[in-house]
Write an enzyme that holds these catalytic residues in place. Structure first.
Site, PDB file in Angstrom:
ATOM      1  N   SER A 139       0.858  -1.172   0.000  1.00  0.00           N
ATOM      2  CA  SER A 139       0.000   0.000   0.000  1.00  0.00           C
ATOM      3  C   SER A 139       0.901   1.231   0.000  1.00  0.00           C
ATOM      4  CB  SER A 139      -0.883  -0.048   1.256  1.00  0.00           C
ATOM      5  OG  SER A 139      -1.646   1.122   1.376  1.00  0.00           O
ATOM      6  N   LYS A 165      -1.228  -1.038  -4.333  1.00  0.00           N
ATOM      7  CA  LYS A 165      -2.385  -0.198  -3.980  1.00  0.00           C
ATOM      8  C   LYS A 165      -1.885   1.223  -3.792  1.00  0.00           C
ATOM      9  CE  LYS A 165      -4.802   0.032   0.429  1.00  0.00           C
ATOM     10  NZ  LYS A 165      -5.519  -0.781   1.430  1.00  0.00           N
ATOM     11  N   LYS A 167      -2.892   5.059  -2.475  1.00  0.00           N
ATOM     12  CA  LYS A 167      -3.846   5.876  -1.735  1.00  0.00           C
ATOM     13  C   LYS A 167      -4.202   7.072  -2.596  1.00  0.00           C
ATOM     14  CE  LYS A 167      -4.009   3.716   2.266  1.00  0.00           C
ATOM     15  NZ  LYS A 167      -5.260   3.144   2.799  1.00  0.00           N
ATOM     16  N   ASP A 192      -7.188   3.180  -3.051  1.00  0.00           N
ATOM     17  CA  ASP A 192      -7.926   3.216  -1.782  1.00  0.00           C
ATOM     18  C   ASP A 192      -8.181   4.680  -1.416  1.00  0.00           C
ATOM     19  OD1 ASP A 192      -9.000   2.868   0.722  1.00  0.00           O
ATOM     20  OD2 ASP A 192      -7.280   1.822   1.582  1.00  0.00           O
ATOM     21  N   GLU A 217     -11.157   0.920  -3.387  1.00  0.00           N
ATOM     22  CA  GLU A 217     -11.453   0.586  -1.991  1.00  0.00           C
ATOM     23  C   GLU A 217     -12.081   1.787  -1.281  1.00  0.00           C
ATOM     24  OE1 GLU A 217      -8.037  -1.152  -0.059  1.00  0.00           O
ATOM     25  OE2 GLU A 217      -8.871  -0.915   1.939  1.00  0.00           O
ATOM     26  N   ASP A 242     -13.906  -1.516   3.077  1.00  0.00           N
ATOM     27  CA  ASP A 242     -12.970  -1.688   4.194  1.00  0.00           C
ATOM     28  C   ASP A 242     -13.669  -1.143   5.447  1.00  0.00           C
ATOM     29  OD1 ASP A 242     -10.943  -1.368   6.090  1.00  0.00           O
ATOM     30  OD2 ASP A 242      -9.552  -0.298   4.818  1.00  0.00           O
ATOM     31  N   LYS A 266      -9.972  -7.055   7.544  1.00  0.00           N
ATOM     32  CA  LYS A 266      -8.902  -6.827   8.524  1.00  0.00           C
ATOM     33  C   LYS A 266      -9.386  -7.522   9.778  1.00  0.00           C
ATOM     34  CE  LYS A 266      -7.461  -2.373   6.704  1.00  0.00           C
ATOM     35  NZ  LYS A 266      -7.691  -0.916   6.744  1.00  0.00           N
ATOM     36  N   GLY A 294      -4.335  -4.552   6.137  1.00  0.00           N
ATOM     37  CA  GLY A 294      -3.355  -4.326   7.188  1.00  0.00           C
ATOM     38  C   GLY A 294      -3.557  -2.956   7.795  1.00  0.00           C
TER      39      GLY A 294
HETATM   40  O1  OSB Z   1      -7.239   1.738   4.556  1.00  0.00           O
HETATM   41  O2  OSB Z   1      -6.250  -0.098   4.301  1.00  0.00           O
HETATM   42  C1  OSB Z   1      -6.298   1.014   4.821  1.00  0.00           C
HETATM   43  C2  OSB Z   1      -3.155   1.637   6.893  1.00  0.00           C
HETATM   44  C3  OSB Z   1      -3.704   2.230   8.015  1.00  0.00           C
HETATM   45  C4  OSB Z   1      -5.065   2.452   8.069  1.00  0.00           C
HETATM   46  C5  OSB Z   1      -5.872   2.082   6.999  1.00  0.00           C
HETATM   47  C6  OSB Z   1      -5.330   1.469   5.877  1.00  0.00           C
HETATM   48  C7  OSB Z   1      -3.942   1.281   5.816  1.00  0.00           C
HETATM   49  C8  OSB Z   1      -3.254   0.743   4.638  1.00  0.00           C
HETATM   50  C9  OSB Z   1      -1.912   0.084   4.817  1.00  0.00           C
HETATM   51  O3  OSB Z   1      -3.676   0.857   3.518  1.00  0.00           O
HETATM   52  C10 OSB Z   1      -2.009  -1.366   5.082  1.00  0.00           C
HETATM   53  C11 OSB Z   1      -0.707  -1.995   5.526  1.00  0.00           C
HETATM   54  O4  OSB Z   1       0.248  -1.995   4.736  1.00  0.00           O
HETATM   55  O5  OSB Z   1      -0.619  -2.471   6.666  1.00  0.00           O
HETATM   56 MG    MG Z   2      -8.476   0.704   3.213  1.00  0.00          MG
END
Ligand code: OSB
Ligand code: MG
Length: 372
Positions: A139, A165, A167, A192, A217, A242, A266, A294
């Site tokens: 991510s 992924k 952001k 995401d 996402e 999510d 998650k 995660g």
């Molecule tokens: O939205 O998936 C998410 C990290 C912190 C809070 C929300 C998210 C995330 C990530 C990173 O996208 C996930 C990871 O690499 O652990």
């Molecule tokens: Mg997410």
């Protein structure tokens, strides 16, 4: 499953570890992982869990402080009063407390670690998974410049991550994705939004269909299920939920309404491994694809996520990246490393199968309390 005789002690730690680089999303900029850890001992077997909360309520209402409160003032009282119990019975008793899934999950996680060690088997075996190599995914946070982003993607491709992924947020979306896609026409790519859009942004969201994304996402509100269904009808790109999915009931609602085609499970967000497994089984029957997300976990939480992905039905690569993607020094041995094909091996030792390093916990701890 075996019964647990009684718990002997519970300790809570909060550790604060610097991230190798700042992680920016539509809702926050993170420079550290501040994690609440729970250590439960039962008949000389020590189990660990990591709460997926962070210090602030920007992803969801739970924080390290609310989790600490719920754990100390409710969950551990319930647990300490139980004798000869199964973990399912613990979860049943936790139902009286509404919400606070992340707080519940960390207690469940530590108990599962104990249980698997008691049997002398790895956690994945205890939950009914079969050993397999797990797919990896990374991510990538919102970057300062397009060049920084393209460089991060190139590095991830070199490592052989199975999917990438990105952001996104309002104003940092279409133009960026266009440049990424023209530089990397064939990579498995997704975005995401962490709830940054509303249906009024439909015009922008519909343009996501130009980029052959695996999914978008959580485009809309963190609590919404209904409007996502309206949006999904107008998008070719699959929606993945999510934040909106906190339990099995939300999952069923989303399936009935057609709010998504994919769910990011998650385990911490939905109340632990057992609840995650129930959601996963429902999704498998209802043609919703799943993957394991995660929350920038240290090696403890990362291990739980790896074990979870040995269950059938985790058909898409998750957000499980190498330890070194976030930390120079983690609090466990061994670190997660990508194999040459980009896959990850699930720890095979008893329990979660990683060694928690006391010296590292001491060094990174900002809080410690013996609860019982
Ligand atoms: O939205 O998936 C998410 C990290 C912190 C809070 C929300 C998210 C995330 C990530 C990173 O996208 C996930 C990871 O690499 O652990
Ligand atoms: Mg997410």
């Amino acid at each position: 499953m075996k019964k647990i005789r009684k718990i002997d002690s519970v300790e809570m730690y909060i550790i604060r570890i610097p991230l190798v680089s700042t992680f920016e999303t539509s809702f926050s900029v993170q420079t550290h992982r501040e994690a609440l850890l729970l250590k439960i001992v039962c008949d000389d077997v020590c189990g660990w869990g990591e709460c997926v909360t962070s210090p602030d309520p920007y992803y969801c209402y739970e924080t390290n402080s609310t989790a600490s409160h719920i754990i100390k003032d409710f969950l551990i009282h319930i647990l300490a009063a139980m004798n000869n119990f199964t973990i399912e019975e613990v979860l049943q008793n936790f139902e009286q407390i509404r919400g606070h899934h992340m707080a519940k999950a960390v207690v469940e996680n530590a108990l599962l670690d104990i249980m698997a060690q008691t049997y002398g088997i790895p956690l994945f075996e205890l939950i009914g998974g079969t050993f397999k190599k797990v797919m990896s995914g990374i991510s990538i946070g919102i970057q300062k410049s397009i060049d920084d982003l393209l460089e991060s993607i190139q590095k991830a491709c070199d490592k052989k991550y199975h999917r990438i992924k990105l952001k996104i947020k309002k104003g940092k979306d279409i133009e960026i994705l266009k440049k990424v896609r023209s530089a990397f026409p064939n990579i498995k790519l997704m975005a995401d939004a962490n709830s940054d859009y509303t249906l009024e942004d439909k015009h922008t969201l519909k343009r996501l269909d130009e980029f052959n994304l695996m999914m978008i996402e959580q485009p809309l509100n963190y609590n919404d299920i209904y409007f996502h269904a309206l949006l999904q009808k107008q998008l070719r790109t699959p929606i993945c939920l999510d934040e909106s999915i906190k339990n099995l009931n939300d999952t069923k609602t989303a399936a009935e309404l057609g709010s998504c085609k994919i769910i990011n499970i998650k385990q911490g967000r939905v109340g632990g491994m057992i609840k995650a497994k129930e959601i996963q089984a429902y999704c498998l029957k209802n043609a919703i694809k799943t993957w394991s997300g995660g929350m920038l976990e240290t090696g403890i939480g990362r291990a739980f996520n790896l074990h979870l992905q040995t269950l059938p039905g985790f058909v898409l690569p998750g957000d499980t990246s190498e330890t070194s993607r976030y930390f120079i020094e983690d609090i466990v041995d061994k670190p997660v490393i990508l194999q040459s094909d980009g896959s990850i091996e699930v720890p095979k030792g008893a329990g979660i199968g990683v060694n928690v390093l006391p010296e590292r916990i001491e060094r990174f701890k900002v809080f410690h309390q013996i609860i019982i």
